[in-house]
Design a protein around this motif. Sequence first.
Motif: not given
Ligand code: HEM
Lengths: 185, 565
Positions: B52-54, B56-58, B68-70, B75-77, B391-393, B454-457
């Motif tokens: 969903l985030q990806g 949205n940002r695309a 809400n995006y945040y 939840a994702h984080g 950090f995705h790497l 920017p990140r988180r936007t």
């Molecule tokens: C399905 C795979 C994944 C996708 C499509 C994805 C995509 C994203 C995107 C688009 C963001 C947001 C960028 C932003 O607006 O700042 C994000 C943030 C993040 N992702 Fe992922 N991610 C994936 C997998 C993972 C995995 C496996 C981890 C860690 C184990 C991870 C950890 C995080 C963290 C920590 C953040 C930062 C949250 C924050 O800034 O508060 N993600 N991810």
Amino acid sequence: MTQFIYGLLLYIFLMLPPVAALFESMMITHMHMQMPMLVISGFLMSGLLLRRSHLFLEKWNHNGIPGITLFMMIMIYWTIPRTMDEALTMQTMEIWKFISLPFLAGVPLRDSWKKLTKAWKNFIIFIFTVKYFGMGALYIWSEESLCNNYLVIDQLTLGWGFITTAICLVIYLVYAFSVNPSDYE
Amino acid sequence: MDAAIEQNRRAAVISEKKNKVLGVCLEDARISKSYLAVAFVALLLGGLLGLLQGLNRAGVLELPAWLNYYQILTAHGLLLVVVLSAFFTIGYFYAGLSHTLGGLLPKVRKLAWIGFWTKMVGLVLVVVPVLMNEASVMYTFYPPMAAHPVFYFGLVLVVLGIWILATGAFINVAHWRKNHKGQHLPILAFFATGVFVLLVGATAFVAVEVLFMIIPWSLGWVETINVMVARTLFWAFGHTAVNIWYLTAVSAWYVIVPKIIGGTRWNDYLTRVVVIALVIMNITGGFHHQIVDPGISLPIKFMHVFMSLAIGFPSLMTAYAMFRVFERTGRRKGGKGALGWFKKLPWGDVRFLSPFIAMAAFIPAGAGGIVQSTNQLDQVVHNTMWIVGHFHLTLGMSVVMTFFGISYWLVPYLSKRVLTPQMNKLGIIQTIIWTVGMVIMAISMHAAGLFGSPRRTSFTTYGDFAETLGWNPLMTAVGIGATLLLIAVILQVYAVFNMMFFAPKGEVEFPIAEIEQDEAPTPYMTERWGIWVVVMLIVIAMAYVLPLTDMIVNAPPGSPPFKTW
Ligand code: HEM
Ligand SMILES: [Cu+2]
């Protein structure tokens, strides 16, 4: 030999003017990083030095007590605020610091530590613990600046540095007294 | 010397035999399976939110008003960097402890369950306010953003659960050592010890932050909070947590992967030294997340960068060790010439392919990390999409792909089922899709970050401002990567639950590589954990006393809570 080279490199590194200036610009790094690292450099270099002077040390420091006493004297001397101040203002004192800590503290420490019994070792650590709590209290509660070269906040920081180090030593002592290695080894 | 080598060899044979006879203890397996199940459910949910985030940002998905995006980002984080990683780590290491120490003690098993439910209750308390949009503070929960107090109570329980599990692990290790006097802890249990020591050390900081600063403030007992101190305590935890997940992956690289390729471990002594070095130097690295923070003087930042680059040293040792093992094994299998050994590695085995790609990803990931530790370069990329790419790497590839690779033998082992050739093939496909998706996503994130995105936007065109419109093609690529990733997530989660419940019955091994036969014995020094912990504490004290005293004594006026969303 490798140890000697590492020790020498560390010693030269600490002597470089920008490095010395950086460590000495903060009271806590001056006392809790530069000084211990000087001791460590001497400790590392001493392997080679001690082998040369084997007989002399055998006679003089056969049970390790004289050596550790010298070590303690030098260490305590350098925790006196006035000595730190002078090291910053008088070139001769600075030189004395760079000679006394590695060669009169680091070297005897290495020669003595392995000769001491376990009880003595823990006793030495205990003395340091008490001293660190005492120095910590002094630096934290002293209202006025004890060193001309440092601010009161530097002093307070150093005080907390002493207290936290003392807490670590207490943890070590508790570990040393509560865990019996022969249960595991 | 020779006698010691002979003893090493015999010990290796005995441990091999013992493991064959013992098999898996079903009660212990249930513990690990529960942790793994939670981990992979978190992956599914977190991956979905990531998509969903990806999207949205695309710029192709506008979120409905009630979402809400945040909130999604929080939840994702949390789901991925806290739940998936922690639950996997615990499940894996508890399986490792059970396997290498001859089963968990009954009281440790009980602790593992108490810890599990403590964490689960904590998790619910964290998730509910997030779902209600009362806690969209992101996983860093930086004050002065304030969530509903229940969110913080949940965090406290999660930490408490970790301490219970660490206690269990320590009890089991101490028990084993009492019954195996003078022996070295089996290597996987050694890694587990290091990991649990770090977990306790790291969570202690966040516990202080949450219990003594945030909770009283969010309940209104005190009016203001010292933002800098809170951030500092958070990063002592946050940085270390991430490094713990990395150390978990590293344990598989050193111990498991050599066995899977049919080789032996790298030098035992140096392996243990790497673990000890990573434990001692880790927590202080937290400051590299505050390079751009005000309120820390430049000389201190300089020293901290030095500390955090020091962690790079054991990582470089790891890189060397891995290639040494690969080369040695490949050559023994008849690989010729400078690179012939490379072809001899089992590329068709997902248990190898996935961790191998994970390791390879750590090369650019580590290089990016060094860039970010450099003050001037960090000014350019701080808080941009570059960081998200980074950090995705590190996590999304190096760590998580290793976890995936582990799951293909650990889950069958625990469930007394087998990894079928079809499942292996599915695993290979999953690995490839994930790799392609992550590479596309990470590269475009890095690039967009360099241009300033920017990140988180959430998505915006900034009033169709020309400069920022240039980011959009890159962000579209992020969306494409995210789509591929979700496909891989679904395959992976399917594989895990299939192997857990439906795959054909059978026995598979817990692959632990042995040491080289002519290796010199490891000095006993490495087992003195009491001393390493004290050294670790002294290093922490040296790094933290100065900045914290400064932040507290020279504190600016504190901040009241804010709800920014
Ligand atoms: C399905 C795979 C994944 C996708 C499509 C994805 C995509 C994203 C995107 C688009 C963001 C947001 C960028 C932003 O607006 O700042 C994000 C943030 C993040 N992702 Fe992922 N991610 C994936 C997998 C993972 C995995 C496996 C981890 C860690 C184990 C991870 C950890 C995080 C963290 C920590 C953040 C930062 C949250 C924050 O800034 O508060 N993600 N991810
Ligand atoms: Cu970090």
